[in-house]
Every structure is written in C-alpha cells, then in structure tokens.
Design a protein around this motif. Structure first.
Motif, short mmCIF file in Angstrom:
data_model
loop_
_atom_site.label_atom_id
_atom_site.label_comp_id
_atom_site.label_asym_id
_atom_site.label_seq_id
_atom_site.Cartn_x
_atom_site.Cartn_y
_atom_site.Cartn_z
N ALA B 11 37.70 42.06 39.42
CA ALA B 11 38.16 40.73 39.83
C ALA B 11 39.67 40.63 39.62
O ALA B 11 40.39 40.10 40.48
CB ALA B 11 37.43 39.65 39.03
N CYS B 12 40.17 41.16 38.48
CA CYS B 12 41.61 41.12 38.22
C CYS B 12 42.37 41.89 39.30
O CYS B 12 43.39 41.42 39.81
CB CYS B 12 41.92 41.75 36.85
SG CYS B 12 41.41 40.73 35.46
N LEU B 15 42.23 39.99 42.71
CA LEU B 15 43.07 38.79 42.66
C LEU B 15 44.56 39.16 42.70
O LEU B 15 45.35 38.57 43.45
CB LEU B 15 42.75 38.03 41.37
CG LEU B 15 43.02 36.54 41.36
CD1 LEU B 15 42.17 35.85 42.41
CD2 LEU B 15 42.71 35.95 39.98
#
Lengths: 252, 126
Positions: B11-12, B15
């Motif tokens: 997710a990091c 994003l």
C-alpha cells in the motif's frame, strides 16, 4: 533438453531465486577465502552480475543482459523495476525519523547539486569532443545525470537518436561505476553514517547505482541513500529540458 | 499475520508511486518524481506510529523484513539485467562523461555532508 527448458521457462522467477542464491553463496565464499573479507560478498555478487550481463548481452544481442537468455528470463522479473522498488521501500522499515530530519537540508541541497554538477561535467565533455549543437550538448549532459534523464531530455528537445543512445550509454557507465567504486571509496569520502548516505544518494542519483553501491558498503545505509536518490531523476527531468537547456543555449 | 505487513508495504509503494506520478504530471515532466522516496516516508511514518502497530509488530513485521532482506539478491539480479554491452559500445565520449560525472560527484559527498553536520550541531547547541 526440451523438458529442462519447459520447466525453467514455466518457473522462471523460481529459477532466478535459485540462480541468484547460488551466485551470492559463491560470492560470499570467494570474499571470505580470496580476500579474507576485505571485499564484501555482495560487491563480488554485483560484479559477477554485471559480468554475466555483459556476456548475456554479447551472446543474445538483447538489451537486458542475462535476462535475454531463455533459461534465465526470470532474472528480468526479479531484477526489474517493480521488485527493486518494492525491496527498496521495505528497507525503510526500522528507519528513524530523527535521522531523516537531521540530513533533511543537506539531502535536498545534494539532489540539486548532484543534478547540476553531473550535467555540467557531461556537457563539458560533449563540448570537448567537438559538439556545438545546444540540443546535443544538453542531451549528453542530461545522460551524465542518469540514463533516464538523458532520453527524457533528448526527446523533449528533439535530439537525434544517436545522441540519445550516447546519453543512455553515459548514464549506464555512471550507474555501473557507482555500483563498483562505492565500496572502495566509502571510507575516503566518509560514507559511514545515515547523513552522508543521504547526501551520497542525492549526489549520485542513479537509483540502481546507489542501491547496489550502498548494499555492498553497508546495507544499513541503503534506505537513507535510496530515499534521496529517488528524487534525483525527477529533479533531473524537470531541470534538463528547461533551465539547463536555456543556459546551454545562451552560452553556445 | 505476515501478509498484513506485506500488504502495508504494498500500500505504501502504490500510494507513493501515485503521488510521484501526479507530481510528475503537475510539474510537466515525463517521470515519476520521488515516488519511491515518498513510499519510504509512508513506511517510516507507519512503523513509527501507534495506529499501525498491528501491521508492523510481530509476525506482520517479518513480512516486511523478508522483503528488506531480499533487497541484496534483487540488486544482484538487477545488475545481471543491465545493458552493460550498450554502455561500453557508446564509445569513449560516453565513458569519459560517465566517469567524470562520478568522480566529481564522489568528491562532493564529504563537502555537502559537512554542510549538514554543521547545521545539525548548531541546532543541537541551541
């Protein structure tokens, strides 16, 4: 032979894990026995990788080194941008915010200094070799920034494809050199703490070069160098076709 | 669960990459501006924050540590897929430009590191 190929191709990524694992095992063995640990095992592994890439490229005529050999295609996926970025981000796990803040200003300064210095050096070399066309000089200078900034700048300015190829070559030389030389000069340039690693990443900028160079020097420094290095190409693409080109255009 | 850590890491990255692309578009450059660096910043923030404790402690953390440890093998694979032949067939100009850029950049590391160090010591003494 055909069965072997089928199995290797179907499981290409798994084959890559095994081959890379074996390479690293051999490298650490050599580092221990031949250099008594003076040269880091991962430095030898990276050098072996580059050497293999040279012979792979020679043998196949392709552009992705060993990965163009059918049986070793998985190396392309394992060493590609997606996995590289995933693993680089993972190294940030455990990084202390305070260390980042300490080198914040120097880190930002190093990114701009790094882009400008590499560009100027590359452009000067182009002029020394007799190039007078501002577009060609800018493109070659941008290539000395990184092998991504070179073609991005070149195509934005409408440079010839042979000039763009030259700029990519200059960037590749830089990247390969950073991989090999970093562990050798780390002590001399004081590359032994998070702050200098961030400055180093910002000055060199080539993500692959910085990533491999720091890995072979001290894996703990990797996240700090990688953090600044990843901004470098963006800044280079920003400055290359704009301000830096205007300056070159005004001088020549 | 190991997969929680891996999912947080993913997710990091996604994003960060999205922000990097958006920044590139906003600045009018054909490149991702600092996507990976931003992603790293997110992971640092998450691993230093209490809210994400469940995703970074214990088994979840080992999911991130695994990929962190796979970093050197991945770099070796990356080295093995570089276009080394093209780098050396670029001729002397490419070699000279690349070598000169590296030498000058290396020489600047201690200089700019010093700027940072003097800055921090003055901050600490204040």
């Amino acid at each position: 032979m055909e069965i072997l190929e089928t199995v290797f191709v179907r499981n290409s990524l798994v084959v890559a894990f095994a081959v890379v694992g074996l390479t690293i095992w051999i490298s650490y063995f050599l580092a221990d026995k031949l250099t008594k640990g003076r040269i880091h095992g991962s430095a030898i592994a990276i050098a072996l990788g580059l050497l293999a890439a040279y012979f792979g490229g020679k043998a196949t005529g392709g552009s992705t080194g060993v990965a163009d050999i059918t049986l070793l295609g998985g190396i392309g996926l394992m060493g590609g941008g997606m996995m590289r970025d995933f693993a680089i981000v993972a190294t940030a796990f455990g990084v202390k915010l305070s260390e980042l803040k300490k080198a914040g200003l120097a880190g930002v300064v190093s990114i701009f200094a790094g882009v400008i210095v590499s560009f100027v050096v590359g452009a000067l070399v182009a002029v020394l070799y007799g190039y007078t066309d501002p577009v060609a000089v800018t493109t070659i200078g941008a290539g000395a920034v990184t092998y991504i900034v070179g073609p991005v700048t070149g195509s934005a300015l409408g440079a010839d494809s042979d000039i763009i190829a030259l700029s990519v070559a200059a960037g590749l030389i830089k990247s390969i050199l950073v991989m090999i030389v970093t562990p050798m000069v780390a002590k001399t340039i004081g590359l032994n703490n998070p702050q200098s690693a961030m400055v180093f990443g910002g000055l060199m900028g080539t993500t692959s070069g910085v990533a491999a160079g720091l890995a072979a020097t001290d894996p703990k420094l990797v996240p700090y160098g990688a953090m600044t290095a990843t901004f470098y190409t963006g800044v280079g693409c920003l400055l290359g076709p704009s301000i830096l080109f205007f300056i070159v255009n005004a001088i020549l | 669960m190991i997969v929680y850590g891996v999912a947080l890491l993913s997710a990091c990255l996604i994003l960060g990459m999205l922000i990097g692309e958006l920044l590139g578009v906003a600045l009018g450059v054909q490149a991702n501006v600092g996507g990976v660096g931003t992603a790293m910043l997110f992971l640092v923030l998450a691993s230093n924050s209490d809210k994400f404790k469940a995703l970074v402690d214990g088994a979840s953390g080992t999911g991130i540590q695994f990929w962190s440890a796979m970093y050197i093998p991945i770099v070796v694979a990356m080295a093995a897929r570089q276009n080394v032949v093209a780098a050396f067939e670029g001729g002397m100009l490419a070699v000279v430009a690349g070598v000169a850029a590296v030498i000058v950049s290396f020489a600047l590391v201690p200089v700019i590191s010093k700027i940072g160090n003097s800055g921090t010591t003055s901050e600490e003494s204040q």
